[in-house]
Design an enzyme around this catalytic site. Structure first.
Site, PDB file in Angstrom:
ATOM      1  N   HIS A   1       0.841  -1.430   0.431  1.00  0.00           N
ATOM      2  CA  HIS A   1       0.093   0.004  -0.042  1.00  0.00           C
ATOM      3  C   HIS A   1       0.711   1.097  -0.230  1.00  0.00           C
ATOM      4  O   HIS A   1       0.273   2.554   0.540  1.00  0.00           O
ATOM      5  CB  HIS A   1      -0.876  -0.054   1.628  1.00  0.00           C
ATOM      6  CG  HIS A   1      -2.060  -1.466   1.114  1.00  0.00           C
ATOM      7  ND1 HIS A   1      -2.391  -1.384   0.000  1.00  0.00           N
ATOM      8  CD2 HIS A   1      -3.532  -1.716   2.443  1.00  0.00           C
ATOM      9  CE1 HIS A   1      -3.328  -2.176   0.225  1.00  0.00           C
ATOM     10  NE2 HIS A   1      -3.435  -2.656   1.454  1.00  0.00           N
TER      11      HIS A   1
ATOM     12  N   HIS B   1      -9.887   2.530   0.835  1.00  0.00           N
ATOM     13  CA  HIS B   1      -9.227   1.053   0.944  1.00  0.00           C
ATOM     14  C   HIS B   1     -10.868   1.261   2.154  1.00  0.00           C
ATOM     15  O   HIS B   1     -10.465   0.980   3.249  1.00  0.00           O
ATOM     16  CB  HIS B   1      -8.489   0.816   1.843  1.00  0.00           C
ATOM     17  CG  HIS B   1      -7.584  -0.231   2.049  1.00  0.00           C
ATOM     18  ND1 HIS B   1      -8.537  -1.123   2.620  1.00  0.00           N
ATOM     19  CD2 HIS B   1      -7.231  -1.071   1.578  1.00  0.00           C
ATOM     20  CE1 HIS B   1      -8.599  -2.515   3.195  1.00  0.00           C
ATOM     21  NE2 HIS B   1      -7.152  -2.328   2.394  1.00  0.00           N
TER      22      HIS B   1
ATOM     23  N   GLU C   1     -11.509  -3.713  -3.650  1.00  0.00           N
ATOM     24  CA  GLU C   1     -10.722  -2.658  -3.958  1.00  0.00           C
ATOM     25  C   GLU C   1      -9.961  -2.992  -4.815  1.00  0.00           C
ATOM     26  O   GLU C   1      -9.051  -3.251  -5.655  1.00  0.00           O
ATOM     27  CB  GLU C   1      -9.619  -2.844  -2.744  1.00  0.00           C
ATOM     28  CG  GLU C   1      -9.632  -2.872  -1.384  1.00  0.00           C
ATOM     29  CD  GLU C   1      -8.557  -3.253  -0.443  1.00  0.00           C
ATOM     30  OE1 GLU C   1      -6.311  -2.806  -1.422  1.00  0.00           O
ATOM     31  OE2 GLU C   1      -8.632  -4.694   0.146  1.00  0.00           O
TER      32      GLU C   1
HETATM   33  C1  BGC Z   1      -4.757  -6.608   1.540  1.00  0.00           C
HETATM   34  C2  BGC Z   1      -4.904  -7.291   3.331  1.00  0.00           C
HETATM   35  C3  BGC Z   1      -3.834  -6.363   4.434  1.00  0.00           C
HETATM   36  C4  BGC Z   1      -5.302  -5.175   4.283  1.00  0.00           C
HETATM   37  C5  BGC Z   1      -4.872  -3.962   5.469  1.00  0.00           C
HETATM   38  C6  BGC Z   1      -5.568  -5.102   2.072  1.00  0.00           C
HETATM   39  O1  BGC Z   1      -5.978  -4.963   0.696  1.00  0.00           O
HETATM   40  O2  BGC Z   1      -4.985  -7.321   1.043  1.00  0.00           O
HETATM   41  O3  BGC Z   1      -4.106  -8.261   2.974  1.00  0.00           O
HETATM   42  O4  BGC Z   1      -4.559  -7.392   5.366  1.00  0.00           O
HETATM   43  O5  BGC Z   1      -5.773  -4.842   2.611  1.00  0.00           O
HETATM   44  O6  BGC Z   1      -3.655  -3.491   5.459  1.00  0.00           O
END
Ligand code: BGC
Length: 384
Positions: free
Chosen positions: A141, A215, A349
Protein backbone atom coordinates in the site's frame (compact mmCIF):
# COMPACT_ATOMS: atom_id res chain seq x y z
CA UNK A 1 -38.72 9.43 -13.07
CA UNK A 2 -36.19 11.82 -11.65
CA UNK A 3 -35.46 14.78 -13.86
CA UNK A 4 -31.70 14.64 -14.31
CA UNK A 5 -31.38 17.85 -16.23
CA UNK A 6 -33.48 19.79 -13.79
CA UNK A 7 -32.73 23.46 -13.50
CA UNK A 8 -30.29 23.96 -10.65
CA UNK A 9 -29.51 26.91 -8.51
CA UNK A 10 -26.28 27.23 -6.57
CA UNK A 11 -26.40 28.45 -3.00
CA UNK A 12 -23.52 29.36 -0.77
CA UNK A 13 -24.12 29.98 2.89
CA UNK A 14 -21.51 31.02 5.38
CA UNK A 15 -21.98 29.68 8.87
CA UNK A 16 -19.85 30.68 11.77
CA UNK A 17 -21.17 28.27 14.40
CA UNK A 18 -20.06 24.77 15.41
CA UNK A 19 -16.92 24.70 13.30
CA UNK A 20 -18.86 24.98 10.05
CA UNK A 21 -16.80 27.06 7.66
CA UNK A 22 -18.92 27.10 4.54
CA UNK A 23 -21.73 25.40 2.77
CA UNK A 24 -21.99 25.16 -0.96
CA UNK A 25 -25.07 23.48 -2.26
CA UNK A 26 -26.89 22.64 -5.42
CA UNK A 27 -30.63 22.64 -5.06
CA UNK A 28 -32.38 20.68 -7.73
CA UNK A 29 -36.02 20.46 -8.73
CA UNK A 30 -36.48 16.72 -8.21
CA UNK A 31 -39.88 15.23 -8.88
CA UNK A 32 -39.26 12.23 -6.57
CA UNK A 33 -37.48 13.43 -3.46
CA UNK A 34 -37.08 17.21 -3.71
CA UNK A 35 -33.57 16.53 -2.48
CA UNK A 36 -31.14 19.23 -1.52
CA UNK A 37 -27.61 18.57 -2.66
CA UNK A 38 -24.91 20.09 -0.52
CA UNK A 39 -21.19 20.20 0.06
CA UNK A 40 -20.31 21.39 3.55
CA UNK A 41 -16.79 22.02 4.83
CA UNK A 42 -15.97 21.64 8.54
CA UNK A 43 -12.94 21.37 10.81
CA UNK A 44 -11.77 17.87 11.76
CA UNK A 45 -8.96 18.74 14.13
CA UNK A 46 -5.25 19.25 13.65
CA UNK A 47 -2.26 17.06 12.84
CA UNK A 48 0.48 16.82 15.53
CA UNK A 49 2.41 19.54 13.59
CA UNK A 50 -0.62 21.86 13.65
CA UNK A 51 -1.77 21.29 10.03
CA UNK A 52 -5.55 21.59 9.99
CA UNK A 53 -7.62 18.69 8.71
CA UNK A 54 -10.92 19.43 6.99
CA UNK A 55 -14.08 17.36 6.72
CA UNK A 56 -16.30 17.60 3.65
CA UNK A 57 -19.90 16.44 3.95
CA UNK A 58 -21.40 15.57 0.57
CA UNK A 59 -25.11 14.87 0.44
CA UNK A 60 -27.77 14.42 -2.21
CA UNK A 61 -30.49 14.33 0.45
CA UNK A 62 -30.51 10.51 0.55
CA UNK A 63 -26.87 9.42 0.52
CA UNK A 64 -24.31 11.34 2.58
CA UNK A 65 -20.55 10.82 2.41
CA UNK A 66 -18.04 12.36 4.79
CA UNK A 67 -14.47 12.71 3.56
CA UNK A 68 -11.48 14.11 5.45
CA UNK A 69 -8.38 15.65 3.94
CA UNK A 70 -6.13 13.35 6.03
CA UNK A 71 -5.59 10.32 3.81
CA UNK A 72 -8.62 11.29 1.71
CA UNK A 73 -10.50 9.01 4.09
CA UNK A 74 -14.21 8.29 3.69
CA UNK A 75 -15.11 8.44 7.38
CA UNK A 76 -18.86 7.94 7.02
CA UNK A 77 -21.26 6.87 4.29
CA UNK A 78 -24.95 7.09 5.15
CA UNK A 79 -27.27 5.06 2.96
CA UNK A 80 -31.02 4.30 3.28
CA UNK A 81 -32.32 0.75 3.84
CA UNK A 82 -35.45 -0.77 2.29
CA UNK A 83 -37.63 1.12 4.83
CA UNK A 84 -35.84 4.40 4.15
CA UNK A 85 -33.87 4.29 7.41
CA UNK A 86 -30.39 5.67 6.91
CA UNK A 87 -27.31 4.01 8.40
CA UNK A 88 -23.57 4.59 8.20
CA UNK A 89 -22.19 1.61 6.23
CA UNK A 90 -18.42 2.03 6.56
CA UNK A 91 -15.95 1.34 9.37
CA UNK A 92 -13.99 4.23 10.84
CA UNK A 93 -13.48 6.48 13.84
CA UNK A 94 -15.32 9.42 15.42
CA UNK A 95 -12.28 11.69 15.50
CA UNK A 96 -8.90 12.34 13.88
CA UNK A 97 -7.16 10.79 16.88
CA UNK A 98 -8.58 7.37 15.95
CA UNK A 99 -7.15 7.61 12.43
CA UNK A 100 -3.76 8.85 13.69
CA UNK A 101 -3.39 6.02 16.20
CA UNK A 102 -2.90 3.35 13.53
CA UNK A 103 -5.49 1.37 11.61
CA UNK A 104 -5.67 -0.91 8.56
CA UNK A 105 -6.42 1.81 5.96
CA UNK A 106 -10.07 2.40 6.95
CA UNK A 107 -11.66 4.39 4.08
CA UNK A 108 -8.31 5.72 2.84
CA UNK A 109 -6.84 6.52 -0.55
CA UNK A 110 -4.07 4.01 -1.14
CA UNK A 111 -1.00 4.87 -3.26
CA UNK A 112 1.37 5.12 -4.93
CA UNK A 113 0.95 1.39 -5.24
CA UNK A 114 -2.07 -0.35 -3.75
CA UNK A 115 -1.44 -3.96 -2.71
CA UNK A 116 1.94 -5.66 -2.69
CA UNK A 117 5.26 -5.30 -4.48
CA UNK A 118 7.42 -8.40 -3.97
CA UNK A 119 10.58 -7.84 -1.95
CA UNK A 120 9.89 -4.08 -1.82
CA UNK A 121 11.90 -3.47 -4.98
CA UNK A 122 11.50 -3.11 -8.72
CA UNK A 123 13.52 -2.24 -11.81
CA UNK A 124 12.19 0.33 -14.25
CA UNK A 125 13.93 1.36 -17.48
CA UNK A 126 17.11 -0.33 -16.23
CA UNK A 127 17.20 1.42 -12.86
CA UNK A 128 16.69 -0.35 -9.50
CA UNK A 129 14.35 1.15 -6.90
CA UNK A 130 14.01 0.19 -3.21
CA UNK A 131 10.78 0.57 -1.22
CA UNK A 132 9.93 0.09 2.43
CA UNK A 133 9.27 -3.54 3.31
CA UNK A 134 6.22 -3.26 5.57
CA UNK A 135 4.31 -6.51 5.04
CA UNK A 136 6.36 -9.67 5.63
CA UNK A 137 8.97 -9.60 2.85
CA UNK A 138 6.93 -7.21 0.68
CA UNK A 139 5.96 -3.57 0.32
CA UNK A 140 2.26 -2.92 0.95
CA UNK A 141 0.00 0.00 0.00
CA UNK A 142 2.70 2.52 -0.96
CA UNK A 143 4.99 2.34 2.08
CA UNK A 144 5.29 3.92 5.51
CA UNK A 145 3.99 7.47 4.98
CA UNK A 146 1.95 6.90 1.88
CA UNK A 147 -1.16 8.58 0.43
CA UNK A 148 -3.31 7.35 3.33
CA UNK A 149 -1.20 9.37 5.80
CA UNK A 150 -0.78 12.74 4.11
CA UNK A 151 -3.04 15.78 4.32
CA UNK A 152 -4.51 16.44 0.88
CA UNK A 153 -5.57 19.85 -0.42
CA UNK A 154 -9.29 20.07 -1.04
CA UNK A 155 -11.79 22.16 -2.96
CA UNK A 156 -15.52 22.03 -3.54
CA UNK A 157 -15.96 20.47 -6.97
CA UNK A 158 -19.76 20.18 -6.98
CA UNK A 159 -21.35 20.16 -10.40
CA UNK A 160 -24.17 18.67 -12.44
CA UNK A 161 -23.23 15.12 -11.25
CA UNK A 162 -23.79 16.09 -7.62
CA UNK A 163 -21.90 17.46 -4.63
CA UNK A 164 -18.17 16.71 -4.87
CA UNK A 165 -14.82 17.35 -3.27
CA UNK A 166 -11.59 17.31 -5.26
CA UNK A 167 -8.48 16.31 -3.31
CA UNK A 168 -5.03 17.01 -4.70
CA UNK A 169 -1.56 15.97 -3.63
CA UNK A 170 1.95 16.39 -4.99
CA UNK A 171 4.09 13.35 -4.24
CA UNK A 172 7.72 14.43 -4.68
CA UNK A 173 10.40 12.58 -6.63
CA UNK A 174 11.73 9.81 -4.37
CA UNK A 175 8.64 9.76 -2.14
CA UNK A 176 8.67 6.37 -0.35
CA UNK A 177 11.29 5.32 -2.92
CA UNK A 178 9.16 5.94 -6.03
CA UNK A 179 10.50 8.03 -8.94
CA UNK A 180 9.10 11.26 -10.35
CA UNK A 181 7.12 14.22 -9.10
CA UNK A 182 3.60 12.83 -9.21
CA UNK A 183 0.59 15.12 -9.23
CA UNK A 184 -2.55 13.27 -8.10
CA UNK A 185 -6.19 14.22 -7.79
CA UNK A 186 -9.03 12.21 -6.35
CA UNK A 187 -12.59 13.51 -6.69
CA UNK A 188 -15.39 12.08 -4.56
CA UNK A 189 -18.92 12.77 -5.85
CA UNK A 190 -22.23 11.75 -4.27
CA UNK A 191 -24.13 11.36 -7.50
CA UNK A 192 -27.75 12.16 -8.22
CA UNK A 193 -28.40 8.41 -8.60
CA UNK A 194 -27.14 7.50 -5.10
CA UNK A 195 -23.58 6.48 -5.79
CA UNK A 196 -20.25 7.43 -4.33
CA UNK A 197 -18.14 8.00 -7.43
CA UNK A 198 -14.36 8.22 -7.16
CA UNK A 199 -12.38 9.70 -10.06
CA UNK A 200 -8.60 9.46 -9.89
CA UNK A 201 -6.13 11.32 -12.13
CA UNK A 202 -2.35 11.59 -12.08
CA UNK A 203 0.59 12.84 -14.11
CA UNK A 204 4.31 12.46 -13.55
CA UNK A 205 7.62 13.89 -14.77
CA UNK A 206 9.43 10.49 -14.58
CA UNK A 207 8.10 7.01 -15.26
CA UNK A 208 6.66 5.47 -12.08
CA UNK A 209 4.52 2.51 -11.05
CA UNK A 210 1.07 3.69 -10.02
CA UNK A 211 -1.90 1.75 -8.67
CA UNK A 212 -4.48 3.77 -6.74
CA UNK A 213 -7.52 2.56 -4.84
CA UNK A 214 -9.86 3.36 -1.98
CA UNK A 215 -9.75 1.06 1.05
CA UNK A 216 -13.26 1.48 2.53
CA UNK A 217 -14.49 -1.36 4.74
CA UNK A 218 -18.22 -1.80 4.17
CA UNK A 219 -20.85 -3.35 6.38
CA UNK A 220 -24.21 -2.76 4.72
CA UNK A 221 -26.13 -3.52 7.94
CA UNK A 222 -23.97 -1.00 9.83
CA UNK A 223 -20.63 -1.82 11.50
CA UNK A 224 -22.30 -2.35 14.89
CA UNK A 225 -24.38 -5.22 13.44
CA UNK A 226 -21.63 -7.85 13.59
CA UNK A 227 -19.88 -9.65 10.75
CA UNK A 228 -20.46 -9.38 7.00
CA UNK A 229 -20.65 -13.16 6.57
CA UNK A 230 -24.38 -13.03 5.66
CA UNK A 231 -23.87 -10.39 2.96
CA UNK A 232 -24.35 -11.95 -0.46
CA UNK A 233 -21.68 -11.24 -3.07
CA UNK A 234 -21.75 -11.70 -6.81
CA UNK A 235 -18.61 -10.95 -8.79
CA UNK A 236 -18.61 -10.23 -12.52
CA UNK A 237 -15.82 -12.74 -13.04
CA UNK A 238 -14.80 -16.33 -12.38
CA UNK A 239 -11.09 -15.55 -12.56
CA UNK A 240 -8.49 -14.64 -9.97
CA UNK A 241 -4.73 -14.28 -9.79
CA UNK A 242 -3.15 -17.22 -7.95
CA UNK A 243 -0.85 -16.01 -5.15
CA UNK A 244 1.86 -17.43 -2.90
CA UNK A 245 1.77 -17.48 0.92
CA UNK A 246 2.75 -13.80 1.06
CA UNK A 247 -0.06 -12.88 -1.38
CA UNK A 248 2.27 -12.23 -4.31
CA UNK A 249 0.81 -13.47 -7.62
CA UNK A 250 2.57 -16.44 -9.19
CA UNK A 251 1.50 -15.19 -12.64
CA UNK A 252 -1.17 -17.86 -13.05
CA UNK A 253 -4.76 -16.76 -13.65
CA UNK A 254 -7.24 -19.45 -12.69
CA UNK A 255 -10.97 -20.11 -12.75
CA UNK A 256 -12.63 -19.98 -9.33
CA UNK A 257 -15.60 -22.08 -10.43
CA UNK A 258 -16.54 -24.79 -7.95
CA UNK A 259 -14.03 -23.56 -5.35
CA UNK A 260 -14.58 -21.46 -2.19
CA UNK A 261 -13.52 -18.47 -4.34
CA UNK A 262 -16.50 -18.86 -6.68
CA UNK A 263 -18.83 -15.83 -6.50
CA UNK A 264 -20.17 -16.14 -10.04
CA UNK A 265 -23.64 -16.47 -8.47
CA UNK A 266 -24.83 -14.44 -5.48
CA UNK A 267 -23.40 -16.29 -2.45
CA UNK A 268 -23.19 -15.43 1.27
CA UNK A 269 -19.62 -14.35 1.97
CA UNK A 270 -19.32 -16.81 4.87
CA UNK A 271 -20.82 -19.82 3.07
CA UNK A 272 -17.61 -21.41 1.76
CA UNK A 273 -15.09 -19.39 3.76
CA UNK A 274 -13.96 -22.30 5.91
CA UNK A 275 -12.84 -24.12 2.78
CA UNK A 276 -10.11 -21.53 2.24
CA UNK A 277 -6.50 -22.24 3.09
CA UNK A 278 -5.77 -18.97 4.87
CA UNK A 279 -4.65 -17.94 8.33
CA UNK A 280 -6.47 -15.97 9.64
CA UNK A 281 -9.37 -17.36 7.67
CA UNK A 282 -11.03 -15.12 5.10
CA UNK A 283 -10.85 -13.72 1.61
CA UNK A 284 -7.86 -11.62 0.55
CA UNK A 285 -7.79 -12.30 -3.18
CA UNK A 286 -7.39 -10.34 -6.39
CA UNK A 287 -10.09 -11.08 -8.95
CA UNK A 288 -9.65 -10.39 -12.65
CA UNK A 289 -12.28 -7.96 -13.97
CA UNK A 290 -13.52 -6.99 -17.41
CA UNK A 291 -12.35 -3.37 -16.80
CA UNK A 292 -10.59 -1.96 -19.87
CA UNK A 293 -9.56 1.43 -18.49
CA UNK A 294 -12.26 3.23 -20.46
CA UNK A 295 -15.82 3.21 -19.12
CA UNK A 296 -16.68 1.74 -15.70
CA UNK A 297 -18.01 -1.82 -15.88
CA UNK A 298 -19.94 -3.80 -13.28
CA UNK A 299 -17.46 -5.62 -11.03
CA UNK A 300 -19.52 -6.74 -8.02
CA UNK A 301 -22.96 -6.68 -6.45
CA UNK A 302 -23.39 -7.03 -2.69
CA UNK A 303 -26.79 -7.59 -1.04
CA UNK A 304 -27.42 -7.43 2.70
CA UNK A 305 -30.67 -9.33 3.45
CA UNK A 306 -31.75 -7.72 6.76
CA UNK A 307 -31.55 -4.11 5.53
CA UNK A 308 -32.23 -4.85 1.87
CA UNK A 309 -29.28 -2.63 0.94
CA UNK A 310 -27.58 -3.36 -2.35
CA UNK A 311 -24.18 -2.03 -3.37
CA UNK A 312 -23.04 -2.35 -6.97
CA UNK A 313 -19.42 -1.65 -7.80
CA UNK A 314 -18.48 -0.39 -11.25
CA UNK A 315 -14.89 0.27 -12.24
CA UNK A 316 -12.53 0.96 -15.10
CA UNK A 317 -9.90 -1.19 -13.34
CA UNK A 318 -8.87 -4.71 -14.42
CA UNK A 319 -8.82 -6.09 -10.85
CA UNK A 320 -10.44 -5.99 -7.44
CA UNK A 321 -8.97 -7.13 -4.12
CA UNK A 322 -11.76 -8.73 -2.13
CA UNK A 323 -10.73 -8.58 1.54
CA UNK A 324 -12.92 -9.58 4.46
CA UNK A 325 -11.24 -7.80 7.37
CA UNK A 326 -9.43 -11.00 8.39
CA UNK A 327 -6.93 -9.13 10.52
CA UNK A 328 -9.51 -7.19 12.56
CA UNK A 329 -9.34 -8.68 16.04
CA UNK A 330 -11.46 -6.47 18.30
CA UNK A 331 -8.56 -4.32 19.50
CA UNK A 332 -9.65 -1.27 17.47
CA UNK A 333 -12.66 0.59 18.79
CA UNK A 334 -14.49 2.46 16.08
CA UNK A 335 -17.35 4.93 15.75
CA UNK A 336 -19.77 4.91 18.68
CA UNK A 337 -17.45 2.73 20.79
CA UNK A 338 -17.95 -0.36 18.61
CA UNK A 339 -15.02 -2.80 18.65
CA UNK A 340 -14.13 -4.02 15.16
CA UNK A 341 -13.82 -7.79 15.10
CA UNK A 342 -12.79 -10.30 12.46
CA UNK A 343 -14.99 -10.11 9.30
CA UNK A 344 -16.90 -7.03 10.51
CA UNK A 345 -16.27 -5.27 7.20
CA UNK A 346 -15.37 -6.18 3.64
CA UNK A 347 -13.35 -4.26 1.05
CA UNK A 348 -13.68 -4.29 -2.70
CA UNK A 349 -10.49 -2.47 -3.62
CA UNK A 350 -10.61 -1.81 -7.35
CA UNK A 351 -7.09 -1.73 -8.75
CA UNK A 352 -4.51 -3.29 -11.05
CA UNK A 353 -3.16 -6.69 -10.04
CA UNK A 354 -0.76 -6.95 -7.10
CA UNK A 355 2.94 -6.87 -7.96
CA UNK A 356 2.23 -5.94 -11.59
CA UNK A 357 5.71 -4.38 -11.75
CA UNK A 358 7.17 -7.91 -11.80
CA UNK A 359 4.64 -9.33 -14.26
CA UNK A 360 4.94 -7.95 -17.80
CA UNK A 361 2.01 -10.22 -18.76
CA UNK A 362 -0.35 -8.24 -16.44
CA UNK A 363 -1.93 -4.93 -17.49
CA UNK A 364 0.78 -2.30 -17.08
CA UNK A 365 0.93 -0.06 -14.00
CA UNK A 366 3.64 2.23 -15.35
CA UNK A 367 2.70 5.89 -15.79
CA UNK A 368 5.03 7.84 -18.09
CA UNK A 369 5.51 11.58 -18.57
CA UNK A 370 3.04 12.92 -21.11
CA UNK A 371 0.34 10.37 -20.19
CA UNK A 372 -2.47 10.82 -17.69
CA UNK A 373 -3.49 8.07 -15.30
CA UNK A 374 -7.25 7.85 -14.84
CA UNK A 375 -9.39 5.51 -12.77
CA UNK A 376 -13.09 5.66 -11.99
CA UNK A 377 -14.89 3.53 -9.44
CA UNK A 378 -18.55 3.83 -8.52
CA UNK A 379 -20.16 2.36 -5.39
CA UNK A 380 -23.89 2.59 -6.21
CA UNK A 381 -26.57 2.04 -3.59
CA UNK A 382 -30.16 0.84 -3.86
CA UNK A 383 -32.48 -1.53 -1.97
CA UNK A 384 -34.27 -4.76 -2.70
C1 BGC B 1 -4.67 -6.46 1.88
C2 BGC B 1 -4.72 -7.18 3.19
C3 BGC B 1 -4.39 -6.22 4.29
C4 BGC B 1 -5.38 -5.07 4.23
C5 BGC B 1 -5.10 -4.01 5.25
C6 BGC B 1 -5.69 -5.37 1.92
O1 BGC B 1 -5.65 -4.65 0.73
O2 BGC B 1 -4.84 -7.31 0.78
O3 BGC B 1 -3.83 -8.27 3.20
O4 BGC B 1 -4.43 -6.82 5.54
O5 BGC B 1 -5.36 -4.49 2.96
O6 BGC B 1 -3.82 -3.59 5.17
Amino acid sequence: MRKRNAAMSFIVLLLSSAGVISIGGVEAADSVSKSTRSCTKMDFGKMPDGTPVELYVLSNGRVTAKVITYGGIVTELHVPDKKGKTEDVVLGFDSLKGYLSGNPYFGAIVGRFANRIAGGKFTLDGKDYKLAVNNGPNSLHGGIKAFDKVVWKAEDASGADGPAVKLTHLSPDGDEGYPGNLSVSVTYTVTNDDALKIDYKATTDKATPLNLTNHSYFNLAGPASGTVLDHELKLATDKYTVADDTLIPTGEIKSARGTPLDFTTSTPIGKHMNGLKADPIGYDHNYVLPGDGKSPKLAATVYEPSSGRVMEVFTTEPGVQFYTGNFLDGTLTGKGGVPYRKHQGFCLETQHYPDSVHHPEFPSTILRPGSTYTQTTIYKFSTR
